[in-house]
Design an enzyme around this catalytic site. Sequence first.
Site, PDB file in Angstrom:
ATOM      1  N   GLN A 186      50.523 -27.053 -50.190  1.00 16.11           N
ATOM      2  CA  GLN A 186      49.741 -26.335 -49.664  1.00 16.11           C
ATOM      3  C   GLN A 186      49.513 -25.902 -48.119  1.00 16.11           C
ATOM      4  OE1 GLN A 186      47.988 -24.168 -52.733  1.00 16.11           O
ATOM      5  NE2 GLN A 186      46.347 -24.080 -51.419  1.00 16.11           N
ATOM      6  N   ASP A 215      32.148  -9.905 -37.473  1.00 17.12           N
ATOM      7  CA  ASP A 215      30.382  -9.458 -37.115  1.00 17.12           C
ATOM      8  C   ASP A 215      29.840 -10.832 -35.836  1.00 17.12           C
ATOM      9  OD1 ASP A 215      27.222  -8.116 -38.557  1.00 17.12           O
ATOM     10  OD2 ASP A 215      27.601 -10.888 -38.066  1.00 17.12           O
ATOM     11  N   ASP A 251      26.073 -12.012 -34.805  1.00 17.57           N
ATOM     12  CA  ASP A 251      25.327 -12.799 -35.543  1.00 17.57           C
ATOM     13  C   ASP A 251      24.399 -13.251 -34.017  1.00 17.57           C
ATOM     14  OD1 ASP A 251      22.615 -13.606 -36.604  1.00 17.57           O
ATOM     15  OD2 ASP A 251      23.706 -14.311 -38.374  1.00 17.57           O
ATOM     16  N   GLU A 266      21.542 -14.009 -32.149  1.00 17.50           N
ATOM     17  CA  GLU A 266      19.594 -14.501 -32.245  1.00 17.50           C
ATOM     18  C   GLU A 266      19.251 -15.709 -30.821  1.00 17.50           C
ATOM     19  OE1 GLU A 266      18.621 -15.457 -35.549  1.00 17.50           O
ATOM     20  OE2 GLU A 266      20.416 -15.068 -37.022  1.00 17.50           O
ATOM     21  N   TYR A 319      13.804  -9.768 -42.916  1.00 13.35           N
ATOM     22  CA  TYR A 319      13.498 -11.278 -42.945  1.00 13.35           C
ATOM     23  C   TYR A 319      12.911 -12.587 -42.479  1.00 13.35           C
ATOM     24  CZ  TYR A 319      18.568 -11.835 -43.490  1.00 13.35           C
ATOM     25  OH  TYR A 319      19.772 -11.271 -42.708  1.00 13.35           O
TER      26      TYR A 319
END
Length: 537
Positions: free
Chosen positions: A242, A307, A309, A311, A379
């Site tokens: 595959q 996206d 990200d 930091e 968070y």
Amino acid sequence: MRRSVRRGLLAGAVVAALAATAVPAVSAMAAGSIAATFTASSDWGTGHEVAVKVVNGSDAAVANWSITFTLPASTSISSSWDADVTRSGNTYTAVKKSWAGSLAPGASVTWGYVGTGAFAAPTACTINGVSCGGGTTPPTTAPPTTVPPTTTPPTTPPPTTPPPNPGGKKVVGYFAEWGVYDRQYHVKNIDTSGSAAKLTHILYAFGNTTGGRCSVGETFPAYEKSYTADQSVNGQADTWDQPLRGSFNQLRQLKAKYPHLKVIYSFGGWTWSGGFTQAAQNPAAFAESCYNVVEDPRWADVFDGIDIDWEYPNACGLTCDSSGPNAYKNVIAALRAKFGPSALITSAITADGSNGGKIDATDYAGAINNLNWLMPMTYDYFGAFNAQGPTAPHSPLTAYNGIPTAGFNSDAAIQKLKAKGIPADKLLLGVGFYGRGWTGVTQAAPGGSATGPAPGKYEPGIDDYKVLKNSCPATGTVGGTAYAYCGGNWWSYDTPATMTGKMTYAKQQGLGGAFFWELSGDTTNGELITAVKNGLN
């Protein structure tokens, strides 16, 4: 901040997007020929999925194959994988991928497509100029007539849930690449937990940025790991030949089952943000490298965008960056120029709402016109990375008396970003599906001293909601989130009740929705994502 990427954790995927409701293949060849069989794996009325199996029945390797077939006007192919598909009117031609090897004698390979409308059998099918020979197999709930003793029979999928209101709030969840290792959280779990029907977007975390270039984080979990039938979304085992396996292929299967879902490839994170500094020196080259990864022909249909990200730009995370306040918007502009207007380009950013803090260090507002939305990571404000405390909730929605640092709460970040001119509907509220905790604590209320991080299943000072709800149930709330005190350990985390309150806030503020880190922290029946979805309705 973001929970650190632990190398040597993930792997998730499945088989090439094939049958979710598999059926026995009709004999597709005469002796000594190459042939093709079309198998409709699922049909939800407004769309369907088809697997096309190419079998080499000759005694010589077949270097190339090409299938030409016609579909009725009532249907058309909307996406495909593991073959190059072109269209002329209602006639389609599928050609072997350039990177795929020759088809050995007796071997087979499968490619697939998703079509619009109800399933309809193709006609006038030829492969390498001769009749395909195998016809089609309609969808069925009947099990295969014969099942090899070592293979779990594919199962019939439940009816596909209608997509969420396209004009509604976004529900965006991270899938952590390393979760397939110790956590044994695979793409299939997104389906079985009921989360797939509630999500609008999945963020696949993380790609690497080392050297100022995008690259796949770990190739084994991303596209090499082989899945058994019971582990895969569509109930079929991967095969040795595959071309694409791993989580990328599993996500392809998930998207076929839930056509409303979009998947975004996230780059950077706490561990791999160091490469953005070099990327900022040549944004166009960085954007080119990212495009080549996200749009790799092997999985271009899996991802709907990128996206970032980082930091943190012009500030410190695991490493420090001094590229200047314009570096971030320059990188985003280069990505938009390369990916074009239709791709999703999003970004997870700091949620430091303090005066002169990380939000003020970068021109986020200058990048907003090239972004679909921003995700302030509201968070990880407090935790046992400060081992002696004071104890405080890691994801407070609002300030409260005694909060250790002013501006370290969700509302402060949202208000600061809105004040800088970022539209509310381009901001998503961040929530955690985990908690942070200390040990050696002697008081139940926030603000106590500690001796170090509380024990966690995978790393000290942090644990999943699904664990904490039972091991240390919530004993109080503060600042719009929950905390728990048990046996000298003090934890903070969101419960379905506090999550509902945060979603009410998101609606009141006119935000575009919510996002969370990360899917594996929820219960097997999706308690937290249910609260997020219902709270945003």
